[in-house]
Design a protein around this motif. Sequence first.
Motif: not given
Length: 178
Positions: A41-43, A65, A68-69, A72-73
């Motif tokens: 799941t990216d976003t 990870q 990073d999630f 980036r959100n």
Amino acid sequence: MTQILVAYGTTEGHTGTIAEFVADVLREQGHEVTVADVKATDTVPDGCGAVVLGGSVHVGKHDPQVVDFAARNLEALAERPSAFLSVSLALVGDTAEAEKYVRDFEADSGWTPDRVSLVAGALLYTQYGFAKRQLMRTIAASKRGVLSTDTSQDTVYTDWEALRRFGEDFAAELAASH
Ligand SMILES: Cc1cc2nc3c(=O)[nH]c(=O)nc-3n(C[C@H](O)[C@H](O)[C@H](O)COP(=O)(O)O)c2cc1C
């Protein structure tokens, strides 16, 4: 009813179990919940009204990870009620250490969650390979009786009742904010 994303990162699987448990509590409170591994799941989806993010600590650091999630959100997390579940074994004996992991996570990701819950993890000796089992037994032995050194069985330290209260409190906050 709010659509809630419960995103998690895991190495040995326990944070996934925790995420599913919290999701069930939130569903019992009438919410629609999607559980997602950050590896897939990216976003944060647009329709989502709140986010719970869970991650575990290995060798003194939260899962990169999961960091990073969050990083980036940042905008999506700031716009919605949010909570972070920090899973570690330090919490079993040393709350200050567990709190430090969260401070480091916040500094590394740039995200300050509305709510943080410290969650005790698990020693899954029977599921570790040889080297990891030896390493974890050595660490557990250094904690002087706080953690199990019995490698013939797994020990889960998670306080499921506390986690249930976390879910119920988060749901109550969502209800109050509508
Ligand atoms: C190799 C390894 C290293 C770990 N390092 C730490 C640590 O530095 N601090 C800590 O509090 N817990 C540590 N733990 C405990 C994990 O946070 C705990 O087992 C947690 O339940 C793992 O969650 P997961 O199954 O979702 O990855 C470690 C566990 C393993 C297997």
